[in-house]
Design an enzyme around this catalytic site. Structure first.
Site, PDB file in Angstrom:
ATOM      1  N   ARG A 224       0.855  -1.190   0.000  1.00  0.00           N
ATOM      2  CA  ARG A 224       0.000   0.000   0.000  1.00  0.00           C
ATOM      3  C   ARG A 224       0.887   1.234   0.000  1.00  0.00           C
ATOM      4  O   ARG A 224       1.972   1.245   0.605  1.00  0.00           O
ATOM      5  CB  ARG A 224      -0.893   0.038   1.248  1.00  0.00           C
ATOM      6  CG  ARG A 224      -2.047  -0.934   1.225  1.00  0.00           C
ATOM      7  CD  ARG A 224      -3.144  -0.546   0.221  1.00  0.00           C
ATOM      8  NE  ARG A 224      -4.230  -1.503   0.185  1.00  0.00           N
ATOM      9  CZ  ARG A 224      -4.336  -2.525  -0.664  1.00  0.00           C
ATOM     10  NH1 ARG A 224      -3.398  -2.719  -1.584  1.00  0.00           N
ATOM     11  NH2 ARG A 224      -5.386  -3.330  -0.636  1.00  0.00           N
ATOM     12  N   HIS A 272      -0.893   0.255  -9.821  1.00  0.00           N
ATOM     13  CA  HIS A 272      -1.639  -0.627  -8.905  1.00  0.00           C
ATOM     14  C   HIS A 272      -2.288  -1.776  -9.683  1.00  0.00           C
ATOM     15  O   HIS A 272      -3.497  -1.959  -9.657  1.00  0.00           O
ATOM     16  CB  HIS A 272      -2.703   0.142  -8.109  1.00  0.00           C
ATOM     17  CG  HIS A 272      -3.140  -0.616  -6.888  1.00  0.00           C
ATOM     18  ND1 HIS A 272      -3.632  -0.017  -5.763  1.00  0.00           N
ATOM     19  CD2 HIS A 272      -3.149  -1.956  -6.609  1.00  0.00           C
ATOM     20  CE1 HIS A 272      -3.932  -0.935  -4.853  1.00  0.00           C
ATOM     21  NE2 HIS A 272      -3.643  -2.132  -5.360  1.00  0.00           N
TER      22      HIS A 272
HETATM   23  P1  NDP Z   1      -1.722 -11.435   5.180  1.00  0.00           P
HETATM   24  O1  NDP Z   1      -2.621 -10.824   6.189  1.00  0.00           O
HETATM   25  O2  NDP Z   1      -1.981 -12.842   4.745  1.00  0.00           O
HETATM   26  O3  NDP Z   1      -0.203 -11.375   5.696  1.00  0.00           O
HETATM   27  C1  NDP Z   1       0.318 -10.281   6.348  1.00  0.00           C
HETATM   28  C2  NDP Z   1       1.733 -10.586   6.812  1.00  0.00           C
HETATM   29  O4  NDP Z   1       2.305  -9.398   7.369  1.00  0.00           O
HETATM   30  C3  NDP Z   1       1.798 -11.655   7.898  1.00  0.00           C
HETATM   31  O5  NDP Z   1       2.899 -12.494   7.696  1.00  0.00           O
HETATM   32  C4  NDP Z   1       1.972 -10.841   9.185  1.00  0.00           C
HETATM   33  O6  NDP Z   1       2.698 -11.509  10.212  1.00  0.00           O
HETATM   34  C5  NDP Z   1       2.810  -9.683   8.669  1.00  0.00           C
HETATM   35  N1  NDP Z   1       2.666  -8.487   9.517  1.00  0.00           N
HETATM   36  C6  NDP Z   1       1.561  -7.743   9.744  1.00  0.00           C
HETATM   37  N2  NDP Z   1       1.825  -6.720  10.569  1.00  0.00           N
HETATM   38  C7  NDP Z   1       3.141  -6.814  10.869  1.00  0.00           C
HETATM   39  C8  NDP Z   1       4.022  -6.054  11.684  1.00  0.00           C
HETATM   40  N3  NDP Z   1       3.588  -4.970  12.364  1.00  0.00           N
HETATM   41  N4  NDP Z   1       5.309  -6.443  11.771  1.00  0.00           N
HETATM   42  C9  NDP Z   1       5.753  -7.541  11.109  1.00  0.00           C
HETATM   43  N5  NDP Z   1       4.966  -8.308  10.309  1.00  0.00           N
HETATM   44  C10 NDP Z   1       3.680  -7.949  10.197  1.00  0.00           C
HETATM   45  O7  NDP Z   1      -1.728 -10.446   3.920  1.00  0.00           O
HETATM   46  P2  NDP Z   1      -1.575 -10.821   2.367  1.00  0.00           P
HETATM   47  O8  NDP Z   1      -0.289 -11.538   2.175  1.00  0.00           O
HETATM   48  O9  NDP Z   1      -2.817 -11.473   1.843  1.00  0.00           O
HETATM   49  O10 NDP Z   1      -1.537  -9.357   1.706  1.00  0.00           O
HETATM   50  C11 NDP Z   1      -0.593  -8.373   2.103  1.00  0.00           C
HETATM   51  C12 NDP Z   1      -1.002  -7.020   1.545  1.00  0.00           C
HETATM   52  O11 NDP Z   1      -0.747  -6.950   0.150  1.00  0.00           O
HETATM   53  C13 NDP Z   1      -2.503  -6.694   1.642  1.00  0.00           C
HETATM   54  O12 NDP Z   1      -2.836  -6.234   2.940  1.00  0.00           O
HETATM   55  C14 NDP Z   1      -2.667  -5.632   0.585  1.00  0.00           C
HETATM   56  O13 NDP Z   1      -2.520  -4.353   1.161  1.00  0.00           O
HETATM   57  C15 NDP Z   1      -1.525  -5.885  -0.398  1.00  0.00           C
HETATM   58  N6  NDP Z   1      -2.022  -6.266  -1.738  1.00  0.00           N
HETATM   59  C16 NDP Z   1      -1.615  -5.531  -2.830  1.00  0.00           C
HETATM   60  C17 NDP Z   1      -2.067  -5.866  -4.111  1.00  0.00           C
HETATM   61  C18 NDP Z   1      -1.623  -5.117  -5.333  1.00  0.00           C
HETATM   62  O14 NDP Z   1      -2.177  -5.315  -6.416  1.00  0.00           O
HETATM   63  N7  NDP Z   1      -0.620  -4.274  -5.259  1.00  0.00           N
HETATM   64  C19 NDP Z   1      -2.984  -7.010  -4.322  1.00  0.00           C
HETATM   65  C20 NDP Z   1      -3.304  -7.720  -3.118  1.00  0.00           C
HETATM   66  C21 NDP Z   1      -2.844  -7.355  -1.881  1.00  0.00           C
HETATM   67  P3  NDP Z   1       2.090 -12.836  10.931  1.00  0.00           P
HETATM   68  O15 NDP Z   1       1.957 -13.865   9.836  1.00  0.00           O
HETATM   69  O16 NDP Z   1       3.144 -13.227  11.907  1.00  0.00           O
HETATM   70  O17 NDP Z   1       0.780 -12.431  11.512  1.00  0.00           O
END
Ligand code: NDP
Length: 309
Positions: A224, A272
């Site tokens: 994002r 995007h």
């Molecule tokens: P998930 O919720 O499956 O994974 C999020 C990951 O981030 C997890 O491993 C989590 O850790 C980690 N995380 C979250 N907060 C923290 C923090 N404060 N410190 C360290 N690690 C953290 O998300 P997705 O993989 O499905 O998607 C990620 C993002 O990608 C979406 O939120 C979206 O914004 C973006 N996106 C962009 C797209 C584009 O076209 N550009 C398309 C689709 C998505 P843990 O596993 O330990 O909880």
């Protein structure tokens, strides 16, 4: 009982038709239609107008029409206590992985530079890099980050990842939490951000983080726009600490014409479009949750309101 689709990008009819094609008995409305509000139990939302969710007194489920839910938490009037779900789509993860791989390979093989040189009639070989020369660090090892990590390993990259908790992914070293962030950054020559946008991750791609990366690191943000402090990126590119950046997401989309990213020679932009939800995969999940909600069963792909993802 019915479902309302709320989005402002002209795709309401597209999603209504996709839902009704799979489930003709379902009553689906677009939020601008004149329709009874009190029979709406589920809202399918994507960047909805703030406050619009408050119009439905019997709402039982808010379903994001994408993988991210950050736009829901931006709405101060989002009703309390109602579960929120999101899309988890293997195709979306594969698409993201393909996109990031393309950006990394283009950087390694100097494709943009050679294209520019071609337009100027310049024959000048640049540094030669191999996949095995690089360590890629992935911030976020969730649905998308994990698939990317596995694909990069398959391609021969050294891969490491950072998340809230340690993960077990073959041939991927993982780091967890704030305490292990520095160790992760110090060896990430290519950094990919795939974190959700939350209170904790807003502005995380800032100067103090960039300074901890090795000199000449390349940064890719496909998560994002709010993760990145734009001016910090520009200053680290201009100082020569970072060699370049691949960006797919921005604070404001479309990116305003006057934004300095447009003209920056070290920034490689896509609009995007790193990965796109396919109704074939998305509609069954939405309908599954509609049925679960009606039957009082546990929902799939529910996010934590406390964590914000
Ligand atoms: P998930 O919720 O499956 O994974 C999020 C990951 O981030 C997890 O491993 C989590 O850790 C980690 N995380 C979250 N907060 C923290 C923090 N404060 N410190 C360290 N690690 C953290 O998300 P997705 O993989 O499905 O998607 C990620 C993002 O990608 C979406 O939120 C979206 O914004 C973006 N996106 C962009 C797209 C584009 O076209 N550009 C398309 C689709 C998505 P843990 O596993 O330990 O909880």
């Amino acid at each position: 009982m019915a479902l309302v689709v709320i989005r402002q990008d002209g795709k309401i009819d597209f999603w209504k038709e996709a839902l009704m094609a799979e489930s003709p008995e379902l009553q689906v409305y677009g939020y601008l239609e004149d329709h009874p509000k009190d029979n709406i139990e589920m809202a399918l939302v994507w960047k909805h107008p703030q406050g619009s969710l408050a119009n439905y007194p019997n709402l039982k489920l808010i379903a994001s029409n994408g993988a991210g839910v950050d736009f829901i938490f931006k709405d101060p009037d989002v009703p309390e206590g109602i579960p929120i779900t999101r899309i988890v789509d293997t195709k979306l993860a594969e698409d993201m992985s393909e996109h990031v791989l393309a950006v990394i390979l283009s950087h390694l093989k100097n494709l943009d530079t050679y294209k520019l040189q071609q337009t100027q009639g310049i024959w000048k070989p640049r540094n030669y890099y191999r996949i095995s020369d690089f360590t890629v660090g992935i911030m976020g090892l969730g649905e998308l980050g994990r698939v990317l990590a596995k694909d990069l390993v398959r391609f021969g990259f050294k891969v490491q990842g950072w998340a809230n908790s340690h993960k077990s992914i073959e041939n991927v070293k993982t780091f967890a939490g704030d305490k292990e962030l520095s160790g992760f950054l110090s060896s990430s020559e290519i950094l990919v951000c795939l974190l959700p946008l939350t209170n904790k991750t807003t502005g995380i791609l800032n100067i103090s983080l960039f300074e901890q990366l090795p000199k000449n690191a390349f940064v890719i943000n496909v998560a994002r726009g709010g993760h990145l402090v734009d001016d910090d990126l520009i200053s680290m590119l201009d100082s020569g600490h970072l060699s370049g950046a691949g960006l797919d997401v921005y604070h404001q989309e479309p990116l305003p014409a006057t934004h300095p990213f447009w003209q920056h020679e070290k920034i490689h932009m896509t609009p995007h479009y790193a990965s796109v939800s396919d109704p074939k995969f998305v509609v069954p999940q939405i309908l599954e949750n509609y049925r679960r909600m009606k039957a009082g069963k546990p929902l799939i792909n529910k996010i934590s309101r406390d964590k914000g993802y």
